[in-house]
Design an enzyme around this catalytic site. Structure first.
Site, short mmCIF file in Angstrom:
data_model
loop_
_atom_site.label_atom_id
_atom_site.label_comp_id
_atom_site.label_asym_id
_atom_site.label_seq_id
_atom_site.Cartn_x
_atom_site.Cartn_y
_atom_site.Cartn_z
N HIS A 122 1.22 -7.83 9.65
CA HIS A 122 0.50 -8.56 8.60
C HIS A 122 1.21 -9.86 8.26
O HIS A 122 2.42 -9.90 8.10
CB HIS A 122 0.40 -7.67 7.35
CG HIS A 122 -0.35 -8.32 6.23
ND1 HIS A 122 -1.73 -8.41 6.23
CD2 HIS A 122 0.07 -8.96 5.11
CE1 HIS A 122 -2.12 -9.06 5.13
NE2 HIS A 122 -1.05 -9.40 4.44
N ASN A 169 2.46 0.73 6.67
CA ASN A 169 3.71 -0.04 6.81
C ASN A 169 3.47 -1.49 6.36
O ASN A 169 2.64 -2.19 6.95
CB ASN A 169 4.16 0.01 8.27
CG ASN A 169 5.54 -0.60 8.47
OD1 ASN A 169 5.88 -1.60 7.85
ND2 ASN A 169 6.32 0.01 9.35
N GLY A 206 4.95 -4.12 6.90
CA GLY A 206 5.19 -5.09 7.97
C GLY A 206 4.21 -4.99 9.11
O GLY A 206 4.25 -5.79 10.05
N GLU A 207 3.32 -4.01 9.06
CA GLU A 207 2.38 -3.83 10.16
C GLU A 207 0.94 -4.03 9.64
O GLU A 207 0.50 -5.16 9.47
CB GLU A 207 2.61 -2.46 10.83
CG GLU A 207 4.04 -2.39 11.38
CD GLU A 207 4.36 -1.12 12.17
OE1 GLU A 207 3.46 -0.31 12.47
OE2 GLU A 207 5.56 -0.93 12.50
N MET A 208 0.24 -2.98 9.31
CA MET A 208 -1.14 -3.14 8.84
C MET A 208 -1.20 -3.39 7.33
O MET A 208 -2.21 -3.87 6.81
CB MET A 208 -1.98 -1.94 9.29
CG MET A 208 -2.11 -1.89 10.82
SD MET A 208 -2.70 -0.31 11.47
CE MET A 208 -4.47 -0.48 11.23
#
Lengths: 328, 328
Positions: A79, A119, A121-123
């Site tokens: 993201h 997460n 830092g991810e989705m």
């Protein structure tokens, strides 16, 4: 000497099975015992970027099924273009793994599937928001009801369906498997020499089983330490034991030609480089250029039939669907 | 009075054709005259994120074929999470457009396809790098040779193949088309009332033809000015004529239920909102809630058969393939 044709055939079959049994790598089996309805629903969820805060990142963004189940990047893009801490492992054949993630912090595919969604830092979504989003779409509401035989969507069903889809992502029928199954022409002389080197050098101590890896945790840097700028410490993050530092799940070598770059930090760009480093750091062995090339030739025979399915069409959002937040 | 059965059938067929001819919206025809080999190659290119600087963004990222050929975002996310200036138009039925992009700056699909690859705010690559990348992979080199009957890859072939794939992305067989073709039960009473309102109110002045739009440029804000923070000025950016300011290509209404949010700035989140604004600003007409709902019901009958094809498997990179640059 056996002269009876039937006896000969039985003898050949038994020999062939013994040959398979004697090899440290075994054939990948096609997907079995799949709940097809769950898997079809899971496929939609796997491809749905609305399960991310931005509405832009889906499971398939980083575990791209057009590209060996990876993103082919050193570390993934999350993201807001955040740089991920670790190389995205392939989703292909991940049902064969002893546990999920490089450090094995998820016991199985179902537990794994919930991780990236939430997460930051991810989705960068939450399980609650993901469920609300799905509940706003009759297409999903109805399909969940049909698949699970009851009203209601929860994160348990969401991850269950994704995991069921992922169980279908096995890749049988590689040239190496054809060879294992008895087609002695399936490999070239160099590929076979590479396999012999791979076995004789000790690579199969870790890369064995049907996934040629994925079934144990091992230290990265046994003979020589592995130098990396990556902050990942591996298994110790899960067990809390100092002895587990830099222990990572051994990656599968299935489809390894497609899953570049290599290692948990993605620092090895090519198979040639990966084989060289593995030989020196794990086995104390410096492969010659020819040996390296033969091992690489063998590794490329591990590419199996890739997933073959129609791109899913996702149910449209409705007026009640929460809006994505790509830029705030 | 016609009593001969054959004459009756002919009479019915002619009447039916006249009925179709009399409607301002005409059926979408299935894809025809497709070079299948080019389209198959183009499909791979369309899904290949390695045609971007980051290795992360493909044509399908913003024109997602799981989601109506759009990204369902107000404005798209480009390289390094840049915020795009305009709403991504659907690629579905885009072969029917008079020109490509909202301002029509590309004459056709082939010219369009080169745009995002080289746009620093989108895929942020260059045509030269894209061609070098493809030339590094035998899988692509061989397929281009087979498809085009000669050695060599250039951007002309790349965009030609992508355009050929995009020509396949038509969506026939919507409920409205079934109705147009004679199935009078294909629409509900409300849907039909919505269509009548749509015609009688003058919406079909712009939204006509087989794509229900896409064939003219029109001013956004005819009766009342359209207020937007978007910097997009439309057609004047291409023609240089002040009279063309805020003239945009009329978007297709095909699959409009799937292509939210709406308008060139993506500011209308729902069809209800879009219909209300269009009525007031373009036609000087305030639709009642019931009228609005009926028009929306009609618009949802424009969703046709979505593209149905296997997810393409991309040729793997080689040791010679240039590395992606996601973070630098």
């Amino acid at each position: 000497m056996v002269r009876n044709p039937l006896a000969l055939a039985v003898f050949a079959a038994v020999s062939s099975m013994q040959a398979i049994a004697a090899e440290p790598i075994t054939p990948i089996r096609p997907a079995q015992e799949i709940n097809l309805a769950q898997a079809e629903l899971g496929k939609k969820l796997y491809f749905d970027p609305r399960l991310s805060r931005s509405g832009f990142i889906s499971c398939n963004s980083c575990h791209n099924l057009s590209m060996g189940g990876t993103d082919n990047l050193k570390t993934s893009i999350g993201h807001n273009w955040q740089k991920g801490p670790i190389n995205a492992p392939t989703v292909l054949n991940s049902s064969l793994n002893v546990a999920q993630f490089w450090d094995g912090r998820a016991a199985d595919l179902k537990e794994q599937a919930g991780g990236p969604i939430a997460n930051p830092g991810e989705m960068a979504f939450t399980h609650t928001l993901a469920v609300s989003l799905l509940e706003s779409m009759p297409g999903y509401v109805n399909e969940f009801k049909l698949v699970y035989g009851e009203d209601g969507i929860d994160i348990d069903k969401v991850t269950d369906a994704i995991a069921e889809f992922e169980k279908t992502l096995v890749t049988p029928n590689s040239p190496f498997d054809q060879w294992l199954l008895g087609d002695k022409d399936a490999l070239t002389v160099d590929e076979l020499a590479g396999y012999k080197l791979f076995k004789d050098s000790g690579c199969t101590a870790c890369h064995n089983g049907s996934a040629a890896g994925g079934n144990t945790f091992q230290k990265m840097g046994i003979v020589e330490p592995y130098k990396s700028t990556s902050p990942a410490e591996g298994r110790s993050a899960v067990t809390g034991k100092d002895a587990d530092r830099f222990n990572f799940k051994v990656p599968t070598l299935r489809n390894v030609e497609m899953t570049y770059p290599y290692f948990h930090d993605g620092e090895a760009e090519t198979l040639t480089e990966a084989v060289d480093i593995m030989g020196r750091l794990q086995l104390g062995k410096k492969f010659s250029d020819q040996e390296n090339a033969q091992i690489v030739a063998f590794l490329k025979t591990l590419t199996g039939d890739q997933p073959n399915f129609a791109l899913p069409i996702l149910p449209p959002s409705t007026d009640k669907t929460p809006q994505p937040h790509p830029f705030d």
